[in-house]
Design a protein around this motif. Structure first.
Motif, PDB file in Angstrom:
ATOM      1  N   ALA A  81       0.818  -1.207   0.000  1.00 10.75           N
ATOM      2  CA  ALA A  81       0.000   0.000   0.000  1.00 10.75           C
ATOM      3  C   ALA A  81       0.856   1.263   0.000  1.00 10.75           C
ATOM      4  O   ALA A  81       0.501   2.265  -0.616  1.00 10.75           O
ATOM      5  N   GLY A  82       1.996   1.212   0.678  1.00 11.85           N
ATOM      6  CA  GLY A  82       2.835   2.396   0.774  1.00 11.85           C
ATOM      7  C   GLY A  82       3.919   2.476  -0.275  1.00 11.85           C
ATOM      8  O   GLY A  82       4.789   3.351  -0.205  1.00 11.85           O
ATOM      9  N   ALA A  83       3.885   1.588  -1.247  1.00 12.62           N
ATOM     10  CA  ALA A  83       4.984   1.499  -2.199  1.00 12.62           C
ATOM     11  C   ALA A  83       5.056   2.669  -3.178  1.00 12.62           C
ATOM     12  O   ALA A  83       6.117   3.215  -3.422  1.00 12.62           O
ATOM     13  N   ALA A  92       6.035   1.106  -8.461  1.00 14.53           N
ATOM     14  CA  ALA A  92       5.364   0.494  -7.310  1.00 14.53           C
ATOM     15  C   ALA A  92       5.961  -0.869  -6.980  1.00 14.53           C
ATOM     16  O   ALA A  92       6.220  -1.179  -5.815  1.00 14.53           O
ATOM     17  N   ALA A  93       6.188  -1.688  -8.005  1.00 12.80           N
ATOM     18  CA  ALA A  93       6.741  -3.025  -7.783  1.00 12.80           C
ATOM     19  C   ALA A  93       8.162  -2.944  -7.232  1.00 12.80           C
ATOM     20  O   ALA A  93       8.538  -3.694  -6.324  1.00 12.80           O
ATOM     21  N   GLU A 124       3.408 -18.605   1.543  1.00  9.82           N
ATOM     22  CA  GLU A 124       2.896 -18.429   0.182  1.00  9.82           C
ATOM     23  C   GLU A 124       1.479 -17.877   0.204  1.00  9.82           C
ATOM     24  O   GLU A 124       1.133 -16.996  -0.585  1.00  9.82           O
ATOM     25  N   ASP A 125       0.657 -18.391   1.103  1.00 12.09           N
ATOM     26  CA  ASP A 125      -0.729 -17.942   1.183  1.00 12.09           C
ATOM     27  C   ASP A 125      -0.830 -16.498   1.642  1.00 12.09           C
ATOM     28  O   ASP A 125      -1.770 -15.780   1.281  1.00 12.09           O
ATOM     29  N   SER A 126       0.127 -16.052   2.459  1.00 20.48           N
ATOM     30  CA  SER A 126       0.061 -14.716   3.036  1.00 20.48           C
ATOM     31  C   SER A 126       0.654 -13.651   2.128  1.00 20.48           C
ATOM     32  O   SER A 126       0.066 -12.590   1.930  1.00 20.48           O
ATOM     33  N   VAL A 127       1.828 -13.914   1.589  1.00 20.68           N
ATOM     34  CA  VAL A 127       2.554 -12.915   0.812  1.00 20.68           C
ATOM     35  C   VAL A 127       2.291 -13.051  -0.687  1.00 20.68           C
ATOM     36  O   VAL A 127       2.252 -12.055  -1.412  1.00 20.68           O
ATOM     37  N   GLY A 128       2.093 -14.279  -1.138  1.00 18.12           N
ATOM     38  CA  GLY A 128       1.919 -14.534  -2.566  1.00 18.12           C
ATOM     39  C   GLY A 128       0.882 -13.671  -3.259  1.00 18.12           C
ATOM     40  O   GLY A 128       1.164 -13.106  -4.326  1.00 18.12           O
ATOM     41  N   PRO A 129      -0.328 -13.529  -2.699  1.00 18.89           N
ATOM     42  CA  PRO A 129      -1.354 -12.723  -3.387  1.00 18.89           C
ATOM     43  C   PRO A 129      -0.942 -11.277  -3.631  1.00 18.89           C
ATOM     44  O   PRO A 129      -1.276 -10.697  -4.665  1.00 18.89           O
ATOM     45  N   PHE A 130      -0.200 -10.690  -2.690  1.00 21.74           N
ATOM     46  CA  PHE A 130       0.230  -9.300  -2.863  1.00 21.74           C
ATOM     47  C   PHE A 130       1.263  -9.188  -3.989  1.00 21.74           C
ATOM     48  O   PHE A 130       1.202  -8.276  -4.818  1.00 21.74           O
ATOM     49  N   ALA A 131       2.215 -10.117  -4.003  1.00 23.30           N
ATOM     50  CA  ALA A 131       3.244 -10.100  -5.044  1.00 23.30           C
ATOM     51  C   ALA A 131       2.630 -10.388  -6.414  1.00 23.30           C
ATOM     52  O   ALA A 131       2.974  -9.740  -7.411  1.00 23.30           O
ATOM     53  N   LEU A 185      13.181  -5.946 -12.313  1.00 23.05           N
ATOM     54  CA  LEU A 185      12.562  -5.094 -13.330  1.00 23.05           C
ATOM     55  C   LEU A 185      13.087  -5.449 -14.718  1.00 23.05           C
ATOM     56  O   LEU A 185      12.316  -5.522 -15.683  1.00 23.05           O
ATOM     57  N   THR A 186      14.368  -5.666 -14.830  1.00 21.58           N
ATOM     58  CA  THR A 186      14.962  -6.040 -16.116  1.00 21.58           C
ATOM     59  C   THR A 186      14.404  -7.371 -16.606  1.00 21.58           C
ATOM     60  O   THR A 186      14.063  -7.531 -17.787  1.00 21.58           O
TER      61      THR A 186
END
Length: 203
Positions: A81-83, A92-93, A124-131, A185-186
């Protein structure tokens, strides 16, 4: 003077005990990982009776899930959210990637929590969806060219966690977050010169 009802005091004490158990579990997971987590150690660290544990959680797994919900998911959401507010998916990414990795420099306890949950489906369940969402936005906006989102997610999270381990062990440079963001990014199709510039924007 009106006396606080007994039920309110009981509810407060119950919540305090639950909070102590969660804090204790978080400390132990950061130090030892989930595999080494024992209920007796949790109750000892929280300084509560073993019976109190089962008043709040049915099992160790239930407690670990609570730690994840209240710590990791909230933290991951805050990082994303703060990215960036510019509307540029690549910026943002990059910011989210760097903030995540920088936990290993700036918040060692949370970083160890992430690293020690890396081999659990919980992570994976916690962080994966955001990534995954960050990658999808990048593709939809035309900023990223990613043939396979699932593979990209594996590479992104796996390399970030490996780098965090190296930072925690003192085996990575101070700007490792910048170098990782530039490489990602590359890999996702951002031109090299632009990736170099974006990865070095102030957080």
């Amino acid at each position: 003077m009106t006396e606080v009802p007994t039920v309110d005091r009981q509810l407060r004490r119950r919540e305090q005990t639950r909070r102590r158990l969660i804090v204790a579990a978080r400390e132990l997971i950061s130090a030892k990982g989930v595999a080494g987590l024992r209920i007796a150690d949790i109750t000892d660290t929280a300084d509560v009776g073993r019976g109190s544990f089962y008043n709040h959680f049915a099992s160790k797994e239930d407690l670990v899930d609570a730690v994840v919900r209240e710590t990791i998911r909230d933290l991951a959401a805050q990082i994303v959210a703060g990215a960036d507010e510019s509307g540029d998916a690549a910026v943002a990414a990059s910011a989210a990637d760097r903030r995540f990795i920088r936990l290993a420099y700036d918040d060692v306890d949370d970083a160890r929590l992430f690293v020690n949950l890396a081999h659990e489906n919980i992570f994976e369940d916690s962080v994966g969806p955001f990534a995954l969402r960050a990658l999808e936005v990048g593709v939809a906006s035309g900023r990223f060219t990613i043939p396979n989102l699932e593979m990209a997610l594996i590479v992104l999270t796996g390399s970030a966690l490996t780098l965090m381990r190296l930072i925690l062990d003192g085996r990575a440079p101070a700007d490792a977050d910048v170098l990782h963001a530039e490489a990602m990014l590359t890999m996702f199709g951002v031109p090299a010169e632009e990736a170099h510039r974006i990865a070095r924007l102030p957080l």
